[in-house]
Design a protein around this motif. Structure first.
Motif, PDB file in Angstrom:
ATOM      1  N   ALA A   2     -13.988  21.028  30.831  1.00  0.00           N
ATOM      2  CA  ALA A   2     -13.368  21.429  29.575  1.00  0.00           C
ATOM      3  C   ALA A   2     -12.012  20.783  29.378  1.00  0.00           C
ATOM      4  O   ALA A   2     -11.461  20.825  28.286  1.00  0.00           O
ATOM      5  CB  ALA A   2     -13.220  22.938  29.539  1.00  0.00           C
ATOM      6  N   ALA A   3     -11.457  20.197  30.413  1.00  0.00           N
ATOM      7  CA  ALA A   3     -10.124  19.612  30.316  1.00  0.00           C
ATOM      8  C   ALA A   3     -10.119  18.284  29.564  1.00  0.00           C
ATOM      9  O   ALA A   3      -9.088  17.865  29.056  1.00  0.00           O
ATOM     10  CB  ALA A   3      -9.537  19.426  31.705  1.00  0.00           C
ATOM     11  N   THR A   4     -11.249  17.626  29.489  1.00  0.00           N
ATOM     12  CA  THR A   4     -11.287  16.336  28.791  1.00  0.00           C
ATOM     13  C   THR A   4     -11.636  16.555  27.327  1.00  0.00           C
ATOM     14  O   THR A   4     -12.722  17.003  26.983  1.00  0.00           O
ATOM     15  CB  THR A   4     -12.337  15.415  29.440  1.00  0.00           C
ATOM     16  OG1 THR A   4     -13.590  16.057  29.390  1.00  0.00           O
ATOM     17  CG2 THR A   4     -11.959  15.090  30.874  1.00  0.00           C
ATOM     18  N   ARG A   5     -10.702  16.285  26.483  1.00  0.00           N
ATOM     19  CA  ARG A   5     -10.896  16.400  25.033  1.00  0.00           C
ATOM     20  C   ARG A   5     -10.654  15.042  24.403  1.00  0.00           C
ATOM     21  O   ARG A   5      -9.743  14.323  24.813  1.00  0.00           O
ATOM     22  CB  ARG A   5      -9.913  17.383  24.412  1.00  0.00           C
ATOM     23  CG  ARG A   5     -10.283  18.800  24.574  1.00  0.00           C
ATOM     24  CD  ARG A   5      -9.383  19.612  23.700  1.00  0.00           C
ATOM     25  NE  ARG A   5      -9.916  20.937  23.516  1.00  0.00           N
ATOM     26  CZ  ARG A   5      -9.310  21.878  22.853  1.00  0.00           C
ATOM     27  NH1 ARG A   5      -8.136  21.645  22.313  1.00  0.00           N
ATOM     28  NH2 ARG A   5      -9.851  23.055  22.712  1.00  0.00           N
ATOM     29  N   ARG A   6     -11.420  14.770  23.430  1.00  0.00           N
ATOM     30  CA  ARG A   6     -11.209  13.525  22.699  1.00  0.00           C
ATOM     31  C   ARG A   6     -10.396  13.835  21.449  1.00  0.00           C
ATOM     32  O   ARG A   6     -10.747  14.724  20.672  1.00  0.00           O
ATOM     33  CB  ARG A   6     -12.528  12.907  22.275  1.00  0.00           C
ATOM     34  CG  ARG A   6     -13.313  12.366  23.423  1.00  0.00           C
ATOM     35  CD  ARG A   6     -14.520  11.656  22.916  1.00  0.00           C
ATOM     36  NE  ARG A   6     -15.316  11.158  24.024  1.00  0.00           N
ATOM     37  CZ  ARG A   6     -16.440  10.526  23.888  1.00  0.00           C
ATOM     38  NH1 ARG A   6     -16.930  10.320  22.684  1.00  0.00           N
ATOM     39  NH2 ARG A   6     -17.084  10.091  24.931  1.00  0.00           N
ATOM     40  N   SER A   7      -9.342  13.136  21.276  1.00  0.00           N
ATOM     41  CA  SER A   7      -8.536  13.340  20.067  1.00  0.00           C
ATOM     42  C   SER A   7      -8.777  12.166  19.123  1.00  0.00           C
ATOM     43  O   SER A   7      -8.795  11.014  19.536  1.00  0.00           O
ATOM     44  CB  SER A   7      -7.053  13.446  20.416  1.00  0.00           C
ATOM     45  OG  SER A   7      -6.616  12.244  21.013  1.00  0.00           O
ATOM     46  N   LYS A   8      -8.966  12.490  17.852  1.00  0.00           N
ATOM     47  CA  LYS A   8      -9.191  11.447  16.859  1.00  0.00           C
ATOM     48  C   LYS A   8      -7.851  10.845  16.452  1.00  0.00           C
ATOM     49  O   LYS A   8      -6.879  11.561  16.241  1.00  0.00           O
ATOM     50  CB  LYS A   8      -9.880  12.029  15.621  1.00  0.00           C
ATOM     51  CG  LYS A   8     -11.289  12.477  15.888  1.00  0.00           C
ATOM     52  CD  LYS A   8     -11.933  12.946  14.614  1.00  0.00           C
ATOM     53  CE  LYS A   8     -13.356  13.392  14.856  1.00  0.00           C
ATOM     54  NZ  LYS A   8     -13.998  13.849  13.621  1.00  0.00           N
ATOM     55  N   LYS A   9      -7.853   9.562  16.357  1.00  0.00           N
ATOM     56  CA  LYS A   9      -6.640   8.893  15.903  1.00  0.00           C
ATOM     57  C   LYS A   9      -6.592   8.926  14.380  1.00  0.00           C
ATOM     58  O   LYS A   9      -7.583   8.635  13.708  1.00  0.00           O
ATOM     59  CB  LYS A   9      -6.613   7.450  16.395  1.00  0.00           C
ATOM     60  CG  LYS A   9      -6.479   7.323  17.881  1.00  0.00           C
ATOM     61  CD  LYS A   9      -6.380   5.870  18.271  1.00  0.00           C
ATOM     62  CE  LYS A   9      -6.228   5.746  19.775  1.00  0.00           C
ATOM     63  NZ  LYS A   9      -6.143   4.336  20.177  1.00  0.00           N
ATOM     64  N   LYS A  10      -5.461   9.293  13.834  1.00  0.00           N
ATOM     65  CA  LYS A  10      -5.289   9.311  12.393  1.00  0.00           C
ATOM     66  C   LYS A  10      -4.980   7.897  11.915  1.00  0.00           C
ATOM     67  O   LYS A  10      -4.144   7.209  12.493  1.00  0.00           O
ATOM     68  CB  LYS A  10      -4.165  10.254  11.977  1.00  0.00           C
ATOM     69  CG  LYS A  10      -4.482  11.695  12.246  1.00  0.00           C
ATOM     70  CD  LYS A  10      -3.399  12.583  11.739  1.00  0.00           C
ATOM     71  CE  LYS A  10      -3.727  14.038  12.002  1.00  0.00           C
ATOM     72  NZ  LYS A  10      -2.689  14.929  11.516  1.00  0.00           N
ATOM     73  N   VAL A  11      -5.649   7.523  10.866  1.00  0.00           N
ATOM     74  CA  VAL A  11      -5.445   6.193  10.302  1.00  0.00           C
ATOM     75  C   VAL A  11      -4.352   6.295   9.251  1.00  0.00           C
ATOM     76  O   VAL A  11      -4.457   7.067   8.302  1.00  0.00           O
ATOM     77  CB  VAL A  11      -6.746   5.652   9.673  1.00  0.00           C
ATOM     78  CG1 VAL A  11      -6.520   4.292   9.048  1.00  0.00           C
ATOM     79  CG2 VAL A  11      -7.850   5.604  10.704  1.00  0.00           C
ATOM     80  N   ALA A  12      -3.320   5.535   9.426  1.00  0.00           N
ATOM     81  CA  ALA A  12      -2.221   5.539   8.464  1.00  0.00           C
ATOM     82  C   ALA A  12      -2.476   4.457   7.417  1.00  0.00           C
ATOM     83  O   ALA A  12      -2.695   3.296   7.752  1.00  0.00           O
ATOM     84  CB  ALA A  12      -0.901   5.295   9.163  1.00  0.00           C
ATOM     85  N   VAL A  13      -2.449   4.860   6.151  1.00  0.00           N
ATOM     86  CA  VAL A  13      -2.639   3.910   5.061  1.00  0.00           C
ATOM     87  C   VAL A  13      -1.261   3.559   4.524  1.00  0.00           C
ATOM     88  O   VAL A  13      -0.470   4.446   4.179  1.00  0.00           O
ATOM     89  CB  VAL A  13      -3.511   4.514   3.939  1.00  0.00           C
ATOM     90  CG1 VAL A  13      -3.644   3.553   2.780  1.00  0.00           C
ATOM     91  CG2 VAL A  13      -4.876   4.888   4.483  1.00  0.00           C
ATOM     92  N   LYS A  14      -0.993   2.283   4.449  1.00  0.00           N
ATOM     93  CA  LYS A  14       0.309   1.831   3.996  1.00  0.00           C
ATOM     94  C   LYS A  14       0.111   0.883   2.813  1.00  0.00           C
ATOM     95  O   LYS A  14      -0.652  -0.075   2.909  1.00  0.00           O
ATOM     96  CB  LYS A  14       1.033   1.121   5.135  1.00  0.00           C
ATOM     97  CG  LYS A  14       2.476   0.839   4.875  1.00  0.00           C
ATOM     98  CD  LYS A  14       3.111   0.264   6.127  1.00  0.00           C
ATOM     99  CE  LYS A  14       4.605   0.092   5.924  1.00  0.00           C
ATOM    100  NZ  LYS A  14       5.244  -0.473   7.112  1.00  0.00           N
ATOM    101  N   LEU A  15       0.767   1.190   1.728  1.00  0.00           N
ATOM    102  CA  LEU A  15       0.655   0.384   0.526  1.00  0.00           C
ATOM    103  C   LEU A  15       2.027  -0.178   0.192  1.00  0.00           C
ATOM    104  O   LEU A  15       2.978   0.589  -0.011  1.00  0.00           O
ATOM    105  CB  LEU A  15       0.129   1.234  -0.643  1.00  0.00           C
ATOM    106  CG  LEU A  15      -0.054   0.539  -1.975  1.00  0.00           C
ATOM    107  CD1 LEU A  15      -1.139  -0.528  -1.882  1.00  0.00           C
ATOM    108  CD2 LEU A  15      -0.411   1.540  -3.042  1.00  0.00           C
TER     109      LEU A  15
END
Length: 75
Positions: A2-15
């Motif tokens: 249970a200690a291994t969690r996958r975290s999603k990387k947030k995609v930063a949109v830059k304009l």
């Protein structure tokens, strides 16, 4: 386990816009707003005109209707 969690990387949109892009975006937005304003005026006139003219006939229409009545002296 249970200690291994996958975290999603947030995609930063830059304009990024330069001065030319900003001015052209403002011109396009102004043209769209002007077109919608003119279209709204035209639609409002089109919708309201038949109702108004049918409810209140003009002076010339009233005079023609009065002249065509029997006994008005017209031959």
């Amino acid at each position: 386990m249970a200690a291994t969690r996958r975290s999603k990387k947030k995609v930063a949109v830059k304009l990024e816009l330069g001065w030319g892009g900003l001015v052209s975006l403002a011109v396009v937005a102004f043209c769209i707003f002007l077109w919608m304003f003119l279209l709204g005026l035209w639609a409002g006139q089109t919708i309201l005109t038949p109702v108004e003219s049918a409810a209140r006939p003009g002076l010339t229409t009233q005079l023609h209707l009065l002249a065509r009545q029997p006994g008005s002296g017209e031959l």
